[in-house]
Write a protein that holds these residues in place. Structure first.
Motif, PDB file in Angstrom:
ATOM      1  N   ALA A 167       0.836  -1.207   0.000  1.00 41.12           N
ATOM      2  CA  ALA A 167       0.000   0.000   0.000  1.00 41.12           C
ATOM      3  C   ALA A 167       0.864   1.247   0.000  1.00 41.12           C
ATOM      4  O   ALA A 167       0.597   2.226  -0.732  1.00 41.12           O
ATOM      5  CB  ALA A 167      -0.933  -0.010   1.206  1.00 41.12           C
ATOM      6  N   ALA A 168       1.921   1.259   0.802  1.00 37.88           N
ATOM      7  CA  ALA A 168       2.816   2.423   0.859  1.00 37.88           C
ATOM      8  C   ALA A 168       3.518   2.626  -0.480  1.00 37.88           C
ATOM      9  O   ALA A 168       3.632   3.766  -0.982  1.00 37.88           O
ATOM     10  CB  ALA A 168       3.832   2.252   1.981  1.00 37.88           C
ATOM     11  N   GLY A 170       2.488   1.646  -3.462  1.00 41.07           N
ATOM     12  CA  GLY A 170       1.508   2.110  -4.453  1.00 41.07           C
ATOM     13  C   GLY A 170       1.177   3.573  -4.276  1.00 41.07           C
ATOM     14  O   GLY A 170       1.061   4.328  -5.256  1.00 41.07           O
ATOM     15  N   THR A 171       1.036   4.018  -3.057  1.00 45.37           N
ATOM     16  CA  THR A 171       0.751   5.428  -2.773  1.00 45.37           C
ATOM     17  C   THR A 171       1.907   6.305  -3.236  1.00 45.37           C
ATOM     18  O   THR A 171       1.702   7.365  -3.853  1.00 45.37           O
ATOM     19  CB  THR A 171       0.494   5.616  -1.265  1.00 45.37           C
ATOM     20  N   TRP A 172       3.139   5.917  -2.983  1.00 37.92           N
ATOM     21  CA  TRP A 172       4.316   6.666  -3.391  1.00 37.92           C
ATOM     22  C   TRP A 172       4.377   6.791  -4.912  1.00 37.92           C
ATOM     23  O   TRP A 172       4.627   7.872  -5.447  1.00 37.92           O
ATOM     24  CB  TRP A 172       5.564   5.969  -2.838  1.00 37.92           C
ATOM     25  N   LEU A 174       1.843   6.536  -7.093  1.00 45.21           N
ATOM     26  CA  LEU A 174       0.756   7.405  -7.551  1.00 45.21           C
ATOM     27  C   LEU A 174       1.083   8.878  -7.292  1.00 45.21           C
ATOM     28  O   LEU A 174       0.791   9.763  -8.110  1.00 45.21           O
ATOM     29  CB  LEU A 174      -0.567   7.026  -6.875  1.00 45.21           C
ATOM     30  N   HIS A 175       1.710   9.163  -6.164  1.00 49.69           N
ATOM     31  CA  HIS A 175       2.082  10.528  -5.813  1.00 49.69           C
ATOM     32  C   HIS A 175       3.122  11.063  -6.809  1.00 49.69           C
ATOM     33  O   HIS A 175       3.030  12.206  -7.272  1.00 49.69           O
ATOM     34  CB  HIS A 175       2.612  10.577  -4.379  1.00 49.69           C
ATOM     35  N   ARG A 176       4.103  10.262  -7.161  1.00 53.48           N
ATOM     36  CA  ARG A 176       5.133  10.661  -8.128  1.00 53.48           C
ATOM     37  C   ARG A 176       4.521  10.905  -9.486  1.00 53.48           C
ATOM     38  O   ARG A 176       4.893  11.847 -10.185  1.00 53.48           O
ATOM     39  CB  ARG A 176       6.205   9.575  -8.249  1.00 53.48           C
ATOM     40  N   ARG A 177       3.581  10.062  -9.883  1.00 52.00           N
ATOM     41  CA  ARG A 177       2.951  10.194 -11.194  1.00 52.00           C
ATOM     42  C   ARG A 177       2.129  11.483 -11.248  1.00 52.00           C
ATOM     43  O   ARG A 177       2.113  12.185 -12.285  1.00 52.00           O
ATOM     44  CB  ARG A 177       2.065   8.985 -11.467  1.00 52.00           C
TER      45      ARG A 177
END
Length: 183
Positions: A167-168, A170-172, A174-177
């Motif tokens: 989860a961490a 995936g969140t990272w 998505l944040h970069r994208r």
């Protein structure tokens, strides 16, 4: 009204005939005229013991359980005085119902005497059905997710940790994208 009286009379006649039959059967057994089947109610695959006192003290008998599919068997003098005993196995393919088991005496005094007994075959025994009703479920549901009641808390913790890392990550990503950074 007349029809009801006629049905009542017929029912009483049938009931009284049924009440007279057991003493006659008991008298035949007391005179050594029956074949005792133990247990009288069995499941397919069970072993059945039969005995009779009709063949005399040194008599034996030839038994026939082909009605239930078990074929023939031998009754030999048993340990009890004047009792011939034999066994057969009810085949696993036997269907539920009542079957007549027959034995014909051979030996000194009762040569040729024929005795009969009934065997009842059922699919489930009464004791097994009673046990099934009283068994409570135990344990946990094996869903593959784990949980507080699972078999191994270490495996459960490792699974939770793996999910947290995924989860961490995936969140990272998505944040970069969203910021427009290239991977």
């Amino acid at each position: 009204m007349r029809k009801a009286r006629l049905l009542t009379t017929a029912a009483l006649a049938v009931a009284s005939a049924g009440l007279l039959a057991p003493p006659a059967a008991a008298a035949a057994l007391a005179a050594g005229g029956g074949l005792e089947v133990h247990p009288a109610t069995v499941m397919p695959g069970s072993t059945v013991t039969v005995n009779t006192t009709a063949c005399g003290s040194d008599g034996s008998a030839s038994g026939d359980a082909s009605a239930v599919g078990a074929g023939t068997f031998t009754l030999a003098p048993g340990t009890h005085k004047e009792t011939a005993v034999g066994q057969f196995k009810v085949p696993p393919s036997a269907q539920p119902g009542t079957y007549e088991i027959v034995a014909q005496c051979s030996g000194s005094g009762a040569d040729g005497k024929r005795v009969m007994g009934d065997l009842i075959v059922t699919i489930t025994s009464t004791a097994a059905a009673h046990e099934q009703q009283q068994v409570a479920p135990k344990g946990y549901v094996k869903t593959g997710v784990g949980g507080a009641l699972g078999p191994d808390p270490v495996q459960t913790a490792a699974g939770v940790a793996a999910l947290a890392v995924a989860a961490a990550g995936g969140t990272w990503l998505l944040h970069r994208r969203a910021r427009g950074d290239r991977i």
